[in-house]
Design an enzyme around this catalytic site. Structure first.
Site, PDB file in Angstrom:
ATOM      1  N   ASP A  47       0.698  -1.152   0.100  1.00  0.00           N
ATOM      2  CA  ASP A  47      -0.147  -0.001   0.063  1.00  0.00           C
ATOM      3  C   ASP A  47       0.819   1.295  -0.079  1.00  0.00           C
ATOM      4  O   ASP A  47       2.012   1.062   0.252  1.00  0.00           O
ATOM      5  CB  ASP A  47      -0.818   0.203   1.265  1.00  0.00           C
ATOM      6  CG  ASP A  47      -2.231   0.753   0.813  1.00  0.00           C
ATOM      7  OD1 ASP A  47      -3.375   0.296   0.983  1.00  0.00           O
ATOM      8  OD2 ASP A  47      -2.078   2.138   0.964  1.00  0.00           O
ATOM      9  N   ASN A 100      -5.879  -5.171  -5.983  1.00  0.00           N
ATOM     10  CA  ASN A 100      -7.080  -4.509  -5.447  1.00  0.00           C
ATOM     11  C   ASN A 100      -7.195  -2.933  -5.413  1.00  0.00           C
ATOM     12  O   ASN A 100      -7.922  -2.164  -5.161  1.00  0.00           O
ATOM     13  CB  ASN A 100      -7.332  -4.804  -3.912  1.00  0.00           C
ATOM     14  CG  ASN A 100      -8.237  -3.996  -3.019  1.00  0.00           C
ATOM     15  OD1 ASN A 100      -9.391  -3.963  -3.248  1.00  0.00           O
ATOM     16  ND2 ASN A 100      -7.757  -3.150  -2.328  1.00  0.00           N
ATOM     17  N   TYR A 170     -13.231   6.060 -14.450  1.00  0.00           N
ATOM     18  CA  TYR A 170     -13.431   4.846 -13.727  1.00  0.00           C
ATOM     19  C   TYR A 170     -14.204   3.894 -14.530  1.00  0.00           C
ATOM     20  O   TYR A 170     -13.637   2.602 -14.269  1.00  0.00           O
ATOM     21  CB  TYR A 170     -14.271   5.320 -12.340  1.00  0.00           C
ATOM     22  CG  TYR A 170     -14.219   4.467 -11.253  1.00  0.00           C
ATOM     23  CD1 TYR A 170     -13.055   3.716 -10.688  1.00  0.00           C
ATOM     24  CD2 TYR A 170     -15.160   3.636 -10.860  1.00  0.00           C
ATOM     25  CE1 TYR A 170     -12.966   2.873  -9.380  1.00  0.00           C
ATOM     26  CE2 TYR A 170     -15.367   2.584  -9.692  1.00  0.00           C
ATOM     27  CZ  TYR A 170     -14.270   2.414  -9.286  1.00  0.00           C
ATOM     28  OH  TYR A 170     -14.305   1.534  -8.427  1.00  0.00           O
TER      29      TYR A 170
HETATM   30  N1  NAD Z   1     -15.786   0.553  -2.090  1.00  0.00           N
HETATM   31  C1  NAD Z   1     -16.770   0.298  -3.104  1.00  0.00           C
HETATM   32  O1  NAD Z   1     -17.734   0.728  -3.115  1.00  0.00           O
HETATM   33  C2  NAD Z   1     -16.133  -0.321  -4.415  1.00  0.00           C
HETATM   34  C3  NAD Z   1     -16.821  -0.613  -5.464  1.00  0.00           C
HETATM   35  C4  NAD Z   1     -16.316  -1.074  -6.496  1.00  0.00           C
HETATM   36  C5  NAD Z   1     -15.036  -1.458  -6.537  1.00  0.00           C
HETATM   37  N2  NAD Z   1     -14.251  -1.061  -5.618  1.00  0.00           N
HETATM   38  C6  NAD Z   1     -12.727  -1.042  -5.934  1.00  0.00           C
HETATM   39  O2  NAD Z   1     -12.299  -2.089  -4.866  1.00  0.00           O
HETATM   40  C7  NAD Z   1     -10.923  -1.715  -4.648  1.00  0.00           C
HETATM   41  C8  NAD Z   1     -10.939  -0.901  -3.025  1.00  0.00           C
HETATM   42  O3  NAD Z   1     -11.488  -0.010  -2.947  1.00  0.00           O
HETATM   43  P1  NAD Z   1     -11.769   0.554  -1.586  1.00  0.00           P
HETATM   44  O4  NAD Z   1     -13.311   1.195  -1.617  1.00  0.00           O
HETATM   45  O5  NAD Z   1     -11.295  -0.338  -0.488  1.00  0.00           O
HETATM   46  O6  NAD Z   1     -10.800   1.600  -1.347  1.00  0.00           O
HETATM   47  P2  NAD Z   1      -9.809   2.522  -0.398  1.00  0.00           P
HETATM   48  O7  NAD Z   1      -9.631   3.783  -0.796  1.00  0.00           O
HETATM   49  O8  NAD Z   1     -10.477   2.445   0.866  1.00  0.00           O
HETATM   50  O9  NAD Z   1      -8.864   1.567  -0.553  1.00  0.00           O
HETATM   51  C9  NAD Z   1      -7.807   1.611  -1.421  1.00  0.00           C
HETATM   52  C10 NAD Z   1      -6.382   1.356  -0.886  1.00  0.00           C
HETATM   53  O10 NAD Z   1      -5.274   1.626  -1.965  1.00  0.00           O
HETATM   54  C11 NAD Z   1      -4.409   2.260  -1.479  1.00  0.00           C
HETATM   55  N3  NAD Z   1      -3.795   2.779  -2.701  1.00  0.00           N
HETATM   56  C12 NAD Z   1      -4.359   3.937  -3.564  1.00  0.00           C
HETATM   57  N4  NAD Z   1      -3.293   4.432  -4.221  1.00  0.00           N
HETATM   58  C13 NAD Z   1      -2.298   3.615  -4.332  1.00  0.00           C
HETATM   59  C14 NAD Z   1      -1.018   3.501  -5.046  1.00  0.00           C
HETATM   60  N5  NAD Z   1      -0.806   4.187  -5.934  1.00  0.00           N
HETATM   61  N6  NAD Z   1      -0.169   2.407  -4.648  1.00  0.00           N
HETATM   62  C15 NAD Z   1      -0.300   1.403  -3.562  1.00  0.00           C
HETATM   63  N7  NAD Z   1      -1.506   1.822  -2.848  1.00  0.00           N
HETATM   64  C16 NAD Z   1      -2.634   2.699  -3.063  1.00  0.00           C
HETATM   65  C17 NAD Z   1      -4.939   3.281  -0.468  1.00  0.00           C
HETATM   66  O11 NAD Z   1      -4.107   3.787   0.338  1.00  0.00           O
HETATM   67  C18 NAD Z   1      -5.960   2.405   0.057  1.00  0.00           C
HETATM   68  O12 NAD Z   1      -5.396   1.678   1.212  1.00  0.00           O
HETATM   69  C19 NAD Z   1     -10.665  -0.423  -5.698  1.00  0.00           C
HETATM   70  O13 NAD Z   1     -10.195  -1.130  -6.831  1.00  0.00           O
HETATM   71  C20 NAD Z   1     -11.841  -0.041  -6.061  1.00  0.00           C
HETATM   72  O14 NAD Z   1     -11.999   0.612  -7.279  1.00  0.00           O
HETATM   73  C21 NAD Z   1     -14.679  -0.258  -4.570  1.00  0.00           C
END
Ligand code: NAD
Length: 264
Positions: A47, A100, A170
């Site tokens: 991360d 992820n 996105y």
């Molecule tokens: N939460 C939702 O409703 C949802 C729905 C569909 C898809 N998603 C997808 O699920 C995944 C996780 O989403 P989430 O809601 O847990 O997001 P979040 O923002 O809570 O977590 C994402 C994590 O990625 C890390 N991160 C961001 N940029 C980074 C980089 N350049 N290098 C390394 N780490 C990095 C962040 O620090 C964070 O810990 C994502 O791909 C998101 O697009 C989420």
């Protein structure tokens, strides 16, 4: 927690497998890492946020899971390569990769800057490409492996995002994840490496959840109203789908994007 007993020993569904999970400091990545750990995996977590990553690692260590962390920007090649190499150096093998890392900068298409378009495609696709690129040689050598990438319901457009914020970058990126896994699954099939995606709907994570709940209270085209099951999903419900796809139960599934989206 589901445990099956084999020869008197407690066995998890991914017992002793080595798993890399990216974006594990928060939200879905954290939930996925915890779920794999509960089922016996050893974890390498990546991360960009050092403090959150250490919090996740501490939770895993507390339940007796061997864990190693790498802090860095996984859209850059060196940190991505370092994460994979750290997993292999520490544990001697690599069985599971969960791509992820992802996120959005929303704007209506007529207001979106080229800079934000590039940022979103890079965040969701370049990290997925780089980690996969560096992981697969190890899996090819083992002639086994499981890769799961996180797509989204947004791959087909999300009504509430489109109406109120705008989410073309996105949606394009998450449709790109589906194209990525379709091709890579074919490339790696002869090595018995399964490559799939999970496409979550609106999930009540720490960060995304606040905006989703706000839309539920204020918007006509709200997530709850436009989701047949009528509620937000929980991180554990996404983690359970990832666990299934990386377990032996899903051995004959590859090149598939599984929706975990309440019927939408
Ligand atoms: N939460 C939702 O409703 C949802 C729905 C569909 C898809 N998603 C997808 O699920 C995944 C996780 O989403 P989430 O809601 O847990 O997001 P979040 O923002 O809570 O977590 C994402 C994590 O990625 C890390 N991160 C961001 N940029 C980074 C980089 N350049 N290098 C390394 N780490 C990095 C962040 O620090 C964070 O810990 C994502 O791909 C998101 O697009 C989420």
């Amino acid at each position: 927690m589901t445990i099956k007993k084999i020869e008197g020993k407690d066995m998890g569904r991914v017992q002793d497998r080595v798993a890399v999970v990216t974006g594990a400091a928060n939200g879905l990545g954290k939930a996925i890492a915890m779920r794999l750990a509960e089922e016996g995996a050893r974890l390498a977590l990546g991360d960009i946020e050092a403090a959150g990553l250490e919090r996740t690692a501490a939770s895993l260590t507390a339940i007796g899971t061997e864990t190693v962390t790498v802090t860095g920007d996984l859209t850059e090649e060196e940190p991505a390569q370092h994460l994979i190499q750290t997993a292999v150096d520490r544990f001697g093998q690599l069985d599971i990769l969960v791509n992820n890392v992802g996120g959005s900068r929303n704007a209506k298409i007529w207001e979106m800057t080229a800079e934000n378009w590039d940022f979103v495609l890079r965040l969701n696709l370049r990290s997925t490409f780089l980690c996969t690129h560096h992981a697969v040689p190890h899996m090819m050598q083992q002639r086994s492996g499981k890769i799961v990438c996180i797509s989204s319901g947004a791959r087909e457009g999300t009504p509430w995002t489109a109406y109120y914020q705008g989410g073309a970058a996105y949606s394009a990126a998450k449709a790109g994840v589906h194209g990525f896994i379709r091709d890579v699954a074919l490339e790696l099939a002869e090595y018995s490496i399964n490559v799939n995606a999970v496409a979550p709907g609106p999930i009540d994570t720490e960060r995304a959840g606040e905006n989703l709940r706000h839309l539920n209270e204020t918007a006509d085209y709200s997530p709850n109203r436009m989701t047949p099951l009528g509620r937000l999903g929980q991180p554990l419900e996404v983690a359970n789908a990832v666990l299934f796809l990386v377990s032996d139960e899903a051995a004959y599934i590859t090149g598939h994007t599984m929706a975990v989206a309440g019927g939408r």
